[in-house]
Design a protein around this motif. Structure first.
Motif, PDB file in Angstrom:
ATOM      1  N   GLY A  47      38.478  46.305  33.979  1.00 53.39           N
ATOM      2  CA  GLY A  47      37.598  47.165  34.777  1.00 53.39           C
ATOM      3  C   GLY A  47      36.841  46.388  35.851  1.00 53.39           C
ATOM      4  O   GLY A  47      36.545  46.901  36.918  1.00 53.39           O
ATOM      5  N   GLN A  48      36.533  45.117  35.561  1.00 53.71           N
ATOM      6  CA  GLN A  48      35.814  44.283  36.535  1.00 53.71           C
ATOM      7  C   GLN A  48      36.725  43.871  37.693  1.00 53.71           C
ATOM      8  O   GLN A  48      36.270  43.600  38.788  1.00 53.71           O
ATOM      9  CB  GLN A  48      35.281  43.006  35.852  1.00 53.71           C
ATOM     10  CG  GLN A  48      34.166  43.251  34.878  1.00 53.71           C
ATOM     11  CD  GLN A  48      32.865  43.551  35.596  1.00 53.71           C
ATOM     12  OE1 GLN A  48      32.546  44.718  35.812  1.00 53.71           O
ATOM     13  NE2 GLN A  48      32.146  42.524  36.005  1.00 53.71           N
ATOM     14  N   GLY A  49      38.038  43.782  37.423  1.00 54.45           N
ATOM     15  CA  GLY A  49      39.019  43.438  38.453  1.00 54.45           C
ATOM     16  C   GLY A  49      38.646  42.201  39.244  1.00 54.45           C
ATOM     17  O   GLY A  49      38.285  41.160  38.685  1.00 54.45           O
ATOM     18  N   ALA A  50      38.694  42.325  40.567  1.00 55.24           N
ATOM     19  CA  ALA A  50      38.457  41.173  41.449  1.00 55.24           C
ATOM     20  C   ALA A  50      37.057  40.578  41.242  1.00 55.24           C
ATOM     21  O   ALA A  50      36.832  39.396  41.518  1.00 55.24           O
ATOM     22  CB  ALA A  50      38.635  41.602  42.898  1.00 55.24           C
ATOM     23  N   LEU A  51      36.118  41.378  40.716  1.00 55.72           N
ATOM     24  CA  LEU A  51      34.748  40.873  40.537  1.00 55.72           C
ATOM     25  C   LEU A  51      34.674  39.744  39.516  1.00 55.72           C
ATOM     26  O   LEU A  51      33.790  38.903  39.566  1.00 55.72           O
ATOM     27  CB  LEU A  51      33.816  42.013  40.079  1.00 55.72           C
ATOM     28  CG  LEU A  51      33.685  43.197  41.029  1.00 55.72           C
ATOM     29  CD1 LEU A  51      32.797  44.269  40.426  1.00 55.72           C
ATOM     30  CD2 LEU A  51      33.115  42.721  42.368  1.00 55.72           C
ATOM     31  N   SER A  52      35.607  39.762  38.523  1.00 54.72           N
ATOM     32  CA  SER A  52      35.526  38.710  37.496  1.00 54.72           C
ATOM     33  C   SER A  52      36.673  37.708  37.623  1.00 54.72           C
ATOM     34  O   SER A  52      36.948  36.955  36.685  1.00 54.72           O
ATOM     35  CB  SER A  52      35.493  39.332  36.098  1.00 54.72           C
ATOM     36  OG  SER A  52      36.666  40.052  35.877  1.00 54.72           O
ATOM     37  N   GLY A  53      37.356  37.710  38.757  1.00 54.77           N
ATOM     38  CA  GLY A  53      38.367  36.681  39.032  1.00 54.77           C
ATOM     39  C   GLY A  53      39.578  36.736  38.133  1.00 54.77           C
ATOM     40  O   GLY A  53      40.209  35.712  37.865  1.00 54.77           O
ATOM     41  N   VAL A  54      39.933  37.933  37.632  1.00 50.38           N
ATOM     42  CA  VAL A  54      41.075  38.001  36.702  1.00 50.38           C
ATOM     43  C   VAL A  54      42.383  38.375  37.403  1.00 50.38           C
ATOM     44  O   VAL A  54      43.426  38.431  36.762  1.00 50.38           O
ATOM     45  CB  VAL A  54      40.822  39.017  35.551  1.00 50.38           C
ATOM     46  CG1 VAL A  54      39.663  38.581  34.691  1.00 50.38           C
ATOM     47  CG2 VAL A  54      40.606  40.423  36.086  1.00 50.38           C
ATOM     48  N   LEU A  55      42.354  38.640  38.708  1.00 47.40           N
ATOM     49  CA  LEU A  55      43.586  39.039  39.391  1.00 47.40           C
ATOM     50  C   LEU A  55      44.374  37.814  39.839  1.00 47.40           C
ATOM     51  O   LEU A  55      43.856  36.695  39.876  1.00 47.40           O
ATOM     52  CB  LEU A  55      43.259  39.933  40.599  1.00 47.40           C
ATOM     53  CG  LEU A  55      42.396  41.163  40.307  1.00 47.40           C
ATOM     54  CD1 LEU A  55      42.244  42.020  41.558  1.00 47.40           C
ATOM     55  CD2 LEU A  55      42.979  42.000  39.181  1.00 47.40           C
ATOM     56  N   GLY A  56      45.663  38.024  40.164  1.00 48.07           N
ATOM     57  CA  GLY A  56      46.482  36.919  40.683  1.00 48.07           C
ATOM     58  C   GLY A  56      47.277  36.217  39.606  1.00 48.07           C
ATOM     59  O   GLY A  56      47.170  36.516  38.421  1.00 48.07           O
ATOM     60  N   ALA A  57      48.082  35.244  40.069  1.00 43.13           N
ATOM     61  CA  ALA A  57      49.023  34.562  39.162  1.00 43.13           C
ATOM     62  C   ALA A  57      48.553  33.151  38.837  1.00 43.13           C
ATOM     63  O   ALA A  57      47.724  32.580  39.539  1.00 43.13           O
ATOM     64  CB  ALA A  57      50.390  34.512  39.830  1.00 43.13           C
ATOM     65  N   THR A  58      49.114  32.593  37.741  1.00 38.74           N
ATOM     66  CA  THR A  58      48.910  31.181  37.417  1.00 38.74           C
ATOM     67  C   THR A  58      50.115  30.406  37.965  1.00 38.74           C
ATOM     68  O   THR A  58      51.025  31.009  38.538  1.00 38.74           O
ATOM     69  CB  THR A  58      48.849  30.976  35.894  1.00 38.74           C
ATOM     70  OG1 THR A  58      50.161  31.247  35.361  1.00 38.74           O
ATOM     71  CG2 THR A  58      47.844  31.906  35.235  1.00 38.74           C
TER      72      THR A  58
END
Ligand code: FDP
Length: 323
Positions: A36-47
């Motif tokens: 729910g926090q999405g981009a706000l908590s830095g969980v998007l994108g790949a490793t």
């Protein structure tokens, strides 16, 4: 209003299994918050890493995997863990009565586009004679699952669960942080006019699926004599949730793209739990040749063709295999 806790007690689920379910559900509430926090908590994108299946891991795949592992390892009732994101079995507690398999974040390609994603899980009884780190723990068939379910992180977060008797749906009430019963007996309509398959793979399909889908596409002027619509979420958890809710058929068949990966979906932590939920809601789940729940698990990451949904439609599809 009935909370998950009360439902499990009323359904006489044993305290040890309740504990395992609460560990999973608590982890999923944590994951739901981060999604729910999405981009706000830095969980998007790949490793920069790949998992054992050669798929690039997304940050949320890794985070969700760690959250589930931490909660389950801290639960004395859990003996072993298997995850899509772990190469091999993870030992938890030698005295635990249950083993848990999960896909921590199904539908990874939807993470960065705010699409439907989810966690799928399966629970079996541990084999007493085997150590917690022995992968043979999971060499069972889907019929032996004691519970299975998923949490879909969509416009609301829903838990769909079976402990053997039926398939129930709970919605996360974020005002007080608990899953509340919202459908106590999901029932898949027996007939449908909706199918779900990645049409981009059509040239790689084998004949039964080529012929079956061609007949659906012909609509009312073809042999099926009705018009079909198509939906594809690219997240099994979203597609199966739609089928469980309003009927349909979901297919990820075997194909000729890569002989080393004849099918895409994994038996232990994707196909099996969804097949158990589907059957317990009156639907069917097949490989085309046999019920998914009858396939023995030989390898933690074994792949299997999947055809599941409204019972009459799955039977129609199986007819093309029998021919
Ligand atoms: P994903 O790889 O994005 O995690 O688990 C495999 C899966 O998603 C299913 O959830 C989904 O149904 C399917 O793969 C999507 O496959 P396509 O890439 O062929 O659309």
């Amino acid at each position: 209003m009935k909370r998950l806790t009360n439902v499990l007690v009323d359904d006489k689920v044993c305290p040890q299994l309740q504990s395992v379910l609460f560990s999973i559900v608590t982890a999923c509430k944590d994951i739901s918050f981060r999604v729910g926090q999405g981009a706000l908590s830095g969980v998007l994108g790949a490793t920069q890493d790949e998992n054992v299946q050669g798929e690039q891991q997304k940050k949320l795949d890794v985070i969700a995997n760690q959250i589930l592992k931490d909660y389950l390892a801290a639960d004395n009732n859990v003996r072993s863990i298997a995850s899509e994101e772990e190469d091999t079995i993870v030992a938890a507690n030698e005295t635990g009565d249950y083993i848990v398999g999960f896909d921590p974040l199904d539908g990874s390609s939807n993470i960065d586009i705010n699409g439907q994603i989810g966690t799928i899980f399966t629970i079996f009884s541990a084999v007493n004679q085997l150590n917690a780190d022995d992968p043979a723990q999971f060499q069972q068939t889907g019929r032996e699952q004691v519970a299975a379910g998923y949490v879909l992180y969509g416009s609301s977060s829903v838990l769909v669960l079976t402990t053997g008797k039926g398939t129930q749906c709970f919605t996360l009430d974020k005002t007080f942080g608990e899953f509340v019963l919202t459908n106590d007996a999901m029932q898949v309509p027996t007939e449908t006019q909706e199918f779900s398959i990645n049409m981009a793979n059509s040239r790689f399909w084998f004949e039964p699926i080529q012929y079956y889908i061609n007949d659906l596409l012909k609509g009312e002027i073809g042999i099926r004599k009705k018009r079909y619509n198509m939906r594809w979420n690219a997240a099994m958890v979203g597609d199966v949730h739609r089928v469980l809710t309003r009927g349909g058929i979901f297919l990820y068949p075997q194909d000729k793209r890569d002989p080393n990966k004849p099918a895409k979906l994994r038996l232990l932590y994707e196909a099996n739990p969804m097949a158990m939920l589907m059957e317990n809601a009156g639907g069917k789940a097949s490989t085309g040749l046999q019920p998914i729940l009858d396939v023995k698990i030989d390898d933690l990451h074994q792949r299997v063709p999947v055809i599941m949904g409204s019972s009459e439609e799955v039977e129609q599809c199986q007819f093309y295999y029998n021919q």
